[in-house]
Design a protein around this motif. Structure first.
Motif, PDB file in Angstrom:
ATOM      1  N   ILE A  76      15.272 -34.406 -55.888  1.00 22.33           N
ATOM      2  CA  ILE A  76      13.956 -34.562 -55.260  1.00 22.33           C
ATOM      3  C   ILE A  76      13.151 -33.282 -55.353  1.00 22.33           C
ATOM      4  O   ILE A  76      11.985 -33.288 -55.767  1.00 22.33           O
ATOM      5  CB  ILE A  76      14.108 -34.922 -53.758  1.00 22.33           C
ATOM      6  N   CYS A  77      13.808 -32.179 -54.988  1.00 27.82           N
ATOM      7  CA  CYS A  77      13.078 -30.905 -54.994  1.00 27.82           C
ATOM      8  C   CYS A  77      12.597 -30.570 -56.392  1.00 27.82           C
ATOM      9  O   CYS A  77      11.456 -30.125 -56.579  1.00 27.82           O
ATOM     10  CB  CYS A  77      13.978 -29.782 -54.494  1.00 27.82           C
ATOM     11  N   LEU A  78      13.464 -30.809 -57.388  1.00 23.32           N
ATOM     12  CA  LEU A  78      13.066 -30.459 -58.752  1.00 23.32           C
ATOM     13  C   LEU A  78      11.924 -31.340 -59.230  1.00 23.32           C
ATOM     14  O   LEU A  78      10.992 -30.862 -59.875  1.00 23.32           O
ATOM     15  CB  LEU A  78      14.263 -30.576 -59.691  1.00 23.32           C
ATOM     16  N   THR A  79      11.980 -32.638 -58.894  1.00 23.65           N
ATOM     17  CA  THR A  79      10.871 -33.509 -59.294  1.00 23.65           C
ATOM     18  C   THR A  79       9.578 -33.053 -58.643  1.00 23.65           C
ATOM     19  O   THR A  79       8.536 -32.979 -59.296  1.00 23.65           O
ATOM     20  CB  THR A  79      11.154 -34.967 -58.885  1.00 23.65           C
ATOM     21  N   ALA A  80       9.672 -32.723 -57.343  1.00 25.95           N
ATOM     22  CA  ALA A  80       8.472 -32.257 -56.647  1.00 25.95           C
ATOM     23  C   ALA A  80       7.927 -30.999 -57.319  1.00 25.95           C
ATOM     24  O   ALA A  80       6.728 -30.892 -57.589  1.00 25.95           O
ATOM     25  CB  ALA A  80       8.798 -31.981 -55.185  1.00 25.95           C
ATOM     26  N   GLY A  81       8.828 -30.062 -57.622  1.00 25.35           N
ATOM     27  CA  GLY A  81       8.395 -28.821 -58.249  1.00 25.35           C
ATOM     28  C   GLY A  81       7.768 -29.063 -59.612  1.00 25.35           C
ATOM     29  O   GLY A  81       6.719 -28.516 -59.930  1.00 25.35           O
ATOM     30  N   ARG A  82       8.396 -29.943 -60.394  1.00 28.98           N
ATOM     31  CA  ARG A  82       7.867 -30.224 -61.724  1.00 28.98           C
ATOM     32  C   ARG A  82       6.473 -30.830 -61.621  1.00 28.98           C
ATOM     33  O   ARG A  82       5.548 -30.417 -62.332  1.00 28.98           O
ATOM     34  CB  ARG A  82       8.789 -31.183 -62.476  1.00 28.98           C
ATOM     35  N   LEU A  83       6.307 -31.788 -60.712  1.00 32.59           N
ATOM     36  CA  LEU A  83       4.997 -32.434 -60.565  1.00 32.59           C
ATOM     37  C   LEU A  83       3.932 -31.413 -60.190  1.00 32.59           C
ATOM     38  O   LEU A  83       2.809 -31.456 -60.686  1.00 32.59           O
ATOM     39  CB  LEU A  83       5.059 -33.540 -59.509  1.00 32.59           C
ATOM     40  N   MET A  84       4.303 -30.477 -59.311  1.00 30.60           N
ATOM     41  CA  MET A  84       3.305 -29.486 -58.901  1.00 30.60           C
ATOM     42  C   MET A  84       2.937 -28.568 -60.051  1.00 30.60           C
ATOM     43  O   MET A  84       1.774 -28.184 -60.206  1.00 30.60           O
ATOM     44  CB  MET A  84       3.821 -28.674 -57.720  1.00 30.60           C
ATOM     45  N   ILE A  85       3.928 -28.208 -60.890  1.00 26.66           N
ATOM     46  CA  ILE A  85       3.607 -27.342 -62.027  1.00 26.66           C
ATOM     47  C   ILE A  85       2.744 -28.097 -63.030  1.00 26.66           C
ATOM     48  O   ILE A  85       1.764 -27.561 -63.555  1.00 26.66           O
ATOM     49  CB  ILE A  85       4.894 -26.828 -62.691  1.00 26.66           C
ATOM     50  N   VAL A  86       3.090 -29.385 -63.270  1.00 25.49           N
ATOM     51  CA  VAL A  86       2.264 -30.206 -64.166  1.00 25.49           C
ATOM     52  C   VAL A  86       0.829 -30.271 -63.636  1.00 25.49           C
ATOM     53  O   VAL A  86      -0.132 -30.215 -64.388  1.00 25.49           O
ATOM     54  CB  VAL A  86       2.875 -31.623 -64.292  1.00 25.49           C
ATOM     55  N   GLY A  87       0.701 -30.349 -62.303  1.00 25.86           N
ATOM     56  CA  GLY A  87      -0.627 -30.431 -61.706  1.00 25.86           C
ATOM     57  C   GLY A  87      -1.378 -29.115 -61.702  1.00 25.86           C
ATOM     58  O   GLY A  87      -2.554 -29.095 -61.386  1.00 25.86           O
ATOM     59  N   GLY A  88      -0.710 -28.009 -62.022  1.00 26.38           N
ATOM     60  CA  GLY A  88      -1.409 -26.733 -62.124  1.00 26.38           C
ATOM     61  C   GLY A  88      -1.415 -25.927 -60.838  1.00 26.38           C
ATOM     62  O   GLY A  88      -2.371 -25.227 -60.558  1.00 26.38           O
ATOM     63  N   SER A  89      -0.344 -26.000 -60.062  1.00 22.15           N
ATOM     64  CA  SER A  89      -0.294 -25.238 -58.814  1.00 22.15           C
ATOM     65  C   SER A  89       0.151 -23.801 -59.080  1.00 22.15           C
ATOM     66  O   SER A  89       0.680 -23.488 -60.138  1.00 22.15           O
ATOM     67  CB  SER A  89       0.679 -25.927 -57.859  1.00 22.15           C
ATOM     68  N   GLU A  90      -0.075 -22.926 -58.093  1.00 26.26           N
ATOM     69  CA  GLU A  90       0.436 -21.566 -58.231  1.00 26.26           C
ATOM     70  C   GLU A  90       1.938 -21.588 -58.009  1.00 26.26           C
ATOM     71  O   GLU A  90       2.463 -22.447 -57.320  1.00 26.26           O
ATOM     72  CB  GLU A  90      -0.191 -20.624 -57.202  1.00 26.26           C
TER      73      GLU A  90
END
Lengths: 155, 257
Positions: free
Chosen positions: B16-30
């Motif tokens: 879960i954490c990795l999916t969340a992290g990946r989605l945020m990076i794909v979305g362009g988060s800091e």
């Protein structure tokens, strides 16, 4: 052109530009309007201080600082991440065009222009980054101060 | 028996954490926000000693003092702030106990497919409006001759960019080709209406593609201490600038300004 018309054009156009970019990067619906307002605030700070002959770095720093503070406020109001407001707001300021012009000048063979543009990119990018970080720092301090105040009052 | 159940739970938390992290990076988060969100999810799931290392191309995470770890690769990065907002909101709801762990898992897995995006025509309209207005703001001489031209070139160029991006997996080719399309369109307009200025229209039209924000985000990551991700993003921005400059220079070289 008369000054009022210029101000009006700058306000409307920076709003349109920020919302336009917000559409491209898929900003959440509820944040669109505030992203535009943020863009106007940042651009007007930049425009006024640039016209007051503050040079190039200081207006960018001030604008990024204002943008950072307003984004953090909007983020608290709308319960969105800060980035949602900050990024569309920064669009009129960031030095994308000088970066492209630098590469173009380099490829055409105008080395002097390329160097000038590269330095401009470095200065403006640095100023914006420092402004944003200053805003983050100020809000952090504000948070700590408030918490300390609450502790103090509770005692 | 007890042991294996716990291990399975930990593996789920990691996923879960990795999916969340990946989605945020794909979305362009800091980066610091990505790491923060992942740690928050893990802690709220009741896991001991979570550790995260996030870069723009991959995320690593370990739980329970390094006993278990997983990583995930991030292949594409673009700007999609709705993704960042969704994941952030879900992690906050989880922290406030409005969601339990199973619900969080289902919703985060659904985020990628169910997140709405604005229809393409609206995005093209946004690109056109952005190009025309920013051209006027930047040039600071209020020229209305190039205003509609910049809008047209910006909108069509953005459309071309989206189209090329779907066609190829090579990162910077789509920028290059879109810039060439914009350059050709601009020259065509200039031939038809000699009153227009090529340089101004191009600056307006390119506004949707220029890496200004990427540069700023890179510097912000650098200043926050995420040196690796800052350098990676700086390089990405540099390559984007190179492909834009190359596209325009090619057009000008072969078709004249």
């Amino acid at each position: 052109m008369i000054i009022w018309l210029q101000i009006l054009i700058n306000i409307t156009f920076s709003y349109i530009a920020s919302v336009g970019f917000a559409l491209i990067i898929n900003v959440p619906h509820r944040a669109l309007n505030f992203a535009g307002i943020n863009g106007v605030l940042g651009w007007m700070v930049y425009w006024v201080s640039f016209r007051a002959h503050f040079g190039r770095a200081i207006p960018n720093l001030l604008a990024a600082l204002a943008l950072g503070i307003f984004s953090l406020l909007f983020a608290r109001i709308k319960k969105c991440p800060v980035t949602v407001f900050n990024i569309p707001g920064l669009v009129p300021l960031v030095p994308g065009v000088p970066a492209y012009l630098a590469v173009r000048a380099l490829l055409i063979g105008e080395t002097a222009t390329a160097v000038t543009m590269l330095i401009r990119v470095a200065v403006v990018t640095g100023a914006i980054a420092v402004g944003t970080l200053l805003a983050t720092m100020l809000m952090e301090r504000d948070y700590h101060l408030r918490r300390a105040w609450r502790h103090y009052k509770a005692r | 028996m007890r042991q294996s159940e716990e291990t399975e739970f930990y593996q789920q938390v990691l996923a879960i954490c990795l999916t969340a992290g990946r989605l945020m990076i794909v979305g362009g988060s800091e980066m610091y926000r990505v790491e923060d969100t992942m740690l928050r999810i893990a802690r709220n799931a009741g896991v001991r000693d979570p550790r995260v290392f996030a870069t723009p191309t991959g995320v690593f995470m370990s739980l329970a003092g390094g006993e278990l770890s997983q990583m995930i690769q991030v292949r594409e990065r673009n700007m999609n702030l709705e993704l960042v907002d969704r994941v952030n909101g879900l992690s906050r709801e989880f922290a406030n106990h409005e969601l339990d762990f199973a619900e969080l898992r289902d919703q985060i897995e659904a985020v990628e497919t169910t997140t709405p995006s604005f229809p393409l025509w609206l995005q093209v309209l946004g690109a056109a409006a952005l190009s025309a207005t920013l051209m006027v703001l930047f040039m600071n001489d209020y020229d209305w001759i190039n205003f509609p031209a910049a809008a047209g070139v910006g909108g069509l160029g953005f459309l071309a960019y989206v189209w090329f991006k779907q066609m190829t997996r090579i990162r910077f080719i789509s920028e290059l080709l879109a810039t060439i399309v914009m350059g050709l369109l601009t020259l065509l307009l200039h031939r038809l209406f000699p009153v227009t200025t090529v340089a101004n229209i191009l600056i307006g039209g390119l506004m949707t593609l220029v890496p200004g924000l990427a540069l700023t985000n890179a510097l912000r990551d650098l200043f926050m201490g995420d040196l690796l991700s800052g350098v990676v993003r700086l390089f990405e921005a540099g390559l984007t600038a190179v492909s834009l400059g190359a596209g325009v220079a090619l057009v000008i070289k072969f078709f004249g300004a």
